[in-house]
Enzyme design. Sequence first.
Site, PDB file in Angstrom:
ATOM      1  N   TYR A 148       0.861  -1.185   0.000  1.00 20.47           N
ATOM      2  CA  TYR A 148       0.000   0.000   0.000  1.00 20.47           C
ATOM      3  C   TYR A 148       0.894   1.231   0.000  1.00 20.47           C
ATOM      4  CZ  TYR A 148      -3.391   3.480   1.646  1.00 20.47           C
ATOM      5  OH  TYR A 148      -4.188   4.580   1.777  1.00 20.47           O
ATOM      6  N   ASP A 243       9.370   2.767  -0.237  1.00 21.24           N
ATOM      7  CA  ASP A 243       8.318   3.433   0.525  1.00 21.24           C
ATOM      8  C   ASP A 243       8.499   3.046   1.982  1.00 21.24           C
ATOM      9  OD1 ASP A 243       6.126   4.449   1.732  1.00 21.24           O
ATOM     10  OD2 ASP A 243       4.648   3.523   0.395  1.00 21.24           O
ATOM     11  N   LYS A 271       4.263   9.155   8.740  1.00 23.88           N
ATOM     12  CA  LYS A 271       3.974   8.592  10.063  1.00 23.88           C
ATOM     13  C   LYS A 271       4.907   9.133  11.160  1.00 23.88           C
ATOM     14  CE  LYS A 271       1.078   5.097   8.212  1.00 23.88           C
ATOM     15  NZ  LYS A 271       1.122   4.218   7.060  1.00 23.88           N
TER      16      LYS A 271
END
Length: 432
Positions: A148, A243, A271
Amino acid sequence: MLYTPGMSISEELFERACRVIPGGVNSPVRAFRRLERAPFFVKRAEGAHLTDEDDKQYIDYVGTWGPAILGHAPECVISAVQAAVPHGLGYGIPTRVEVDMAETVCRWIPSIEKVRMTNSGTEATMSAVRLARGYTGRRYIIKFAGCYHGHVDSLLVAAGSGALTHGEPDSAGVPAEFANLTIVLPYNDRAAVERAFASHPGEIAGIIVEPFPGNAGFYLPRPGYLEFLREITEKNGALLIFDEVMTGFRISAAGVQGKLGITPDLTTLGKIIGGGLPVGAFGGRREIMDCVSPLGAVYQAGTLSGNPVAMAAGLAQLNYLEQHDSYTRLEQLGARLEEGVRRILRDEQLPLTFIRDGSMFCLHFTTQEVYDLDTAMSGNFDMFRRYFHAMLEQGVYVAPSPYETGFISTAHTEADIDATLAAMQRALRLAK
Ligand SMILES: *Cc1c(COP(=O)(O)O)cnc(C)c1O
């Protein structure tokens, strides 16, 4: 969904929310939909513990889905925010703290020579993919099923996380013409990558990969697999994009790349870097980053990007991590949890698959080895559902989906881990 009198405060709030917010939530995994209950609404959080609107307490293993590596409301971040706020909330003009942040990121992650801040991980991956295409002048991007990368149009193909939980691996509203420029391959399959490069010579701009995939449960690359991706991209003039929105500052100070000693061309972050506020970033080799506007022709911008309050929060969190030997502590706690889980699985004669690295972990409700999306999807959802409810009942909040990663923070204590293990043993007995 209909609720009757005698509802909890969370259920009342959820009923109100459902009237005015799609699904009652601002991000789909929060809705608990496949779990057939309303989510709880959080009133406050401190350290490893959440308190909901009904004053029920939980030990938290979701950690804001990754950012809360020091636990919730850590003193260092709260005081940095309080110190920044009186100076103004943002100006849209450069500030000192943006330079401090960029220098810190470049120092921690050697593959990043220049970095641009964004407001989310999604913006970071979207920008990195645009940059890879702009820099190489090529069209195709390779991604892996189950990875994702945020809700970017061209990356929302066979994506994990919420899309998976709700059984919609592909999104409506993404034209086939966009999706067709994304080549989706199984993770950990070298031959598939070789075939893709062979059948699209000179047309692949890059590979984007979660180096340790954490959005279809958590699983790991086979030995040498990421090194192979590094070699094949280099050989074909394509860029390798790690990522590390989830794994950055988590698996090690320099993410997975630091742990394994691999140098990607571009890295995306998010994050943890925001200390709980909305921040993302992308960075990499100087010559590539210099293609970003205003130096280069790849346009990328953000009214609130590099927001001084968000920068102060993120920087305080990173500085704390560095100054307190946090990764050793996270490994200790992770090892304690793993030891306990493996003992329980033996005692209960439940040969489920448990995967952990540092403070990231996942209990897969399958007995198969898990190394890609298909094997991650082989689990028993009903058993997970029973387990989830039994954990929540006992005051332990694990992600409301079997396709998510669990996170430990430095605020967890040995007592938290041991209480969690006791709850887990009871929950697994009930779930069997
Ligand atoms: C969470 C995540 C994103 C998206 O970040 P947002 O801040 O939710 O947009 C991208 N990539 C990975 C690996 C993630 O875990």
